[in-house]
Design an enzyme around this catalytic site. Sequence first.
Site, short mmCIF file in Angstrom:
data_model
loop_
_atom_site.label_atom_id
_atom_site.label_comp_id
_atom_site.label_asym_id
_atom_site.label_seq_id
_atom_site.Cartn_x
_atom_site.Cartn_y
_atom_site.Cartn_z
N GLY A 120 2.72 -0.02 -9.59
CA GLY A 120 1.95 0.61 -10.67
C GLY A 120 0.95 -0.31 -11.32
N GLY A 142 -1.01 -2.70 -4.55
CA GLY A 142 -1.13 -2.05 -3.25
C GLY A 142 -2.59 -1.83 -2.87
CD GLU A 163 4.37 2.51 13.94
OE1 GLU A 163 5.34 2.88 14.62
OE2 GLU A 163 4.12 1.32 13.69
#
Length: 347
Positions: free
Chosen positions: A178, A182, A205
């Site tokens: 958060g 990422g 993938e």
Amino acid sequence: MADILNLEKKLAEYKCDTNKAIRLKLVRFAEDLEDETTSFSPLYSHQVFGDEESVFGYKDLEIQLYYSTCSLTTFFNIKYSSKVIEKYDNVETDISCPGFKEYHERLQTFLIWFIETASFIDVDDDKWQFFLVFEKYLEDGSPRYATVGYMTVYNFYAYPDKMRPRIGQMLVLPPFQGEGHGARLLETVQRFYTADPSILDITAEEPSEDFVKLRDFVLAKLCEELHAFAPEKLKKGFSAEMIDEARRTWRINKHHSRRVYEILRLRVTNMSDPVQSSEYRLDVKRRLAVPFKKNKKEATRLSRLMPEDWLAQQAEMSVSQEQEYLEETYQSTVEQYRHILERLARV
């Protein structure tokens, strides 16, 4: 345990309720600027600061947003007594790095707790690359590096002389989620491979729904400054120029550049205008309808073996199901795109 509790208590001082931190004011006279009794707080702040309506990193935070009562000219200021100073480093490595194989064996154990279909990889295969995020902090004056998250990428061969990296695993540890790690990690990986002319494009993938949303955000952020994605060109529809520039500049394939186009076109579309709204809806639905066209080709082959009354019933059901699916999928897709645009606006 006492040390952990003390740390949690100390960090809690730097988390602020934004509904309380924001101070609004309508200013009539100069003396109103210093008069605290004229300030008031908002009822909601989630559209700016997220669903939790909070911000971390500042102690005694006060966000001042003042308006003159006549022209509504604004004054903006931020005050705080102290703030958290964070330093994060992204690192790219491979298994040849001394000690990394043993470190990775410990690191990947987190996968079984947080990824439903997790599996360990064969790290002895030299086609794997690893990207890690660390938080730099000081202990007794000496730098330390805390593990934040990581990503694994496998370099597949693409005929005749290219490589096609495929993201295999990605995880940001829960205490750091958060906070945008990422997105920064994925953007770092995208930039890393873009610098290599032998890279064809970058795939993933079996991406999860959350990863797809993250990728949409990162790729839209990278493409919004490209000439091919200028507002006047977005309004003309998806083009070969967009495909070419997205691939050349950021190694983005056609499928992903199409999604970026739809996200950025939504931003320049007035959805309150019936004509613009209809054009956008039909454009997106044409893409969503592609699987049905493929299925119809298969059904045509099958029809030679089935009775006519069965075929008529199936055709009627298929049209109804297709329309219902397209509308539901369109609405959910646009909702996802709106969230991505809201996040882009906060960057």
